[in-house]
Motif scaffolding. Structure first.
Motif, PDB file in Angstrom:
ATOM      1  N   ILE A   1       3.976  -5.685   1.155  1.00  0.00           N
ATOM      2  CA  ILE A   1       3.043  -4.680   0.622  1.00  0.00           C
ATOM      3  C   ILE A   1       1.950  -4.462   1.590  1.00  0.00           C
TER       4      ILE A   1
ATOM      5  N   LEU B   1       2.980  -2.857   4.723  1.00  0.00           N
ATOM      6  CA  LEU B   1       3.058  -1.397   4.575  1.00  0.00           C
ATOM      7  C   LEU B   1       1.665  -0.683   4.609  1.00  0.00           C
TER       8      LEU B   1
ATOM      9  N   TYR C   1      -2.241   4.765  -5.270  1.00  0.00           N
ATOM     10  CA  TYR C   1      -0.598   4.808  -5.617  1.00  0.00           C
ATOM     11  C   TYR C   1      -0.459   3.634  -6.558  1.00  0.00           C
TER      12      TYR C   1
ATOM     13  N   LEU D   1       4.476   4.984   1.611  1.00  0.00           N
ATOM     14  CA  LEU D   1       4.830   4.393   0.523  1.00  0.00           C
ATOM     15  C   LEU D   1       5.778   4.942  -0.566  1.00  0.00           C
TER      16      LEU D   1
END
Length: 280
Positions: free
Chosen positions: A4, A7, A168, A185
């Motif tokens: 994560i 990303l 998000y 994402l």
């Protein structure tokens, strides 16, 4: 958690209006197309990409495979002035709160849909110099992907959602915005959701998706931007009231996965159609 963080770090670097779907989205569109062109066209693409390296002279941005070619148009931006002329070719700023009209954003052909049509013409013309045909091929592979990222086809005076701050799920940062969420994402989640989008589609399925023109596809992506992207983010008619920072909660994100998957699939099958027409 490590994945994560990687990303999110990538997202911060890819938050400009000229980037779409990071590498994963473009590569998936290209892979779908490659599986759905005719064997003859697949062979032609392979031959053209095999000679693309010395012709394009961009060793920093390889194009030996269709997946590599799909991100070349973004990669060459880092080369400075050499490809600066193509910056506006990646998107078209059509306001979702006004009647659909491609003429203003596509003045002098400086928009993504006009360039898609241009690259197809160059590829069809056997008199086009080899280098120009190869460059047209790699541009086309990328631009069809761009057109199907909704925020490259429709916006509301906010640089395709780049100026609309968003979070998000539980992830929020000042560098995160609506455009980067759809680029990264959400696209990552949508494409990774099974079943795989990269497959040979049936003839009837291909015909249904491939129907229409580049203008029709532009209007469709513009409508997705209006009715899906902005409406889901703002929770209301996007053309009523002012823009505010928005939050995409988990339920909203899950509801958007099918729409994001469909756009990638549309891009791949329509790219296959254009490649068959141009190279068949």
């Amino acid at each position: 958690m490590k994945r994560i963080l990687i990303l999110l770090a990538a997202l911060i670097g890819f938050a400009s209006p000229a980037h779409a779907w990071w590498e994963y989205g473009h590569q998936t569109v290209a892979a779908i197309a490659y599986r759905n062109v005719t064997p003859q066209v697949r062979a032609t693409i392979g031959r053209m990409l095999a000679q693309s390296g010395p012709l394009l002279d961009t060793p920093e941005c390889p194009t030996g495979t269709i997946e590599q070619a799909s991100v070349w148009a973004d990669c060459v931006k880092k080369l400075g002035d050499r490809f600066r002329y193509a910056y506006t070719w990646h998107f078209q700023d059509v306001n979702i709160c006004k009647p659909f009209d491609l003429k203003p954003p596509c003045k002098d052909g400086n928009c993504v849909s006009a360039q898609i049509e241009r690259e197809v013409k160059l590829l069809k013309d056997k008199g086009t110099p080899v280098r120009d045909r190869v460059q047209a091929l790699v541009f086309l592979i990328h631009f069809v992907g761009d057109l199907h990222q909704p925020l490259h086809a429709g916006e509301m005076d906010d640089a395709g959602g780049n100026k609309l701050k968003a979070s998000y799920g539980i992830y929020a940062t000042d560098r995160l915005n609506l455009h980067s969420i759809w680029d990264g994402l959400l696209a990552e989640r949508a494409i990774s959701t099974p079943p795989s989008l990269v497959r040979v589609h049936g003839a009837a399925e291909r015909r249904a998706v491939q129907a229409g023109t580049v203008t029709d596809w532009s209007r469709e992506s513009w409508q997705v931007a209006r009715d899906v992207v902005y409406r889901s983010a703002l929770g209301r008619d996007p053309c009523v009231g002012s823009e505010t920072p928005v939050k995409l909660d988990e339920a909203t994100i899950a509801s958007l996965v099918p729409a994001a998957r469909l756009q990638v699939e549309r891009g791949g099958l329509r790219l296959a159609k254009l490649l068959n027409e141009a190279l068949g």
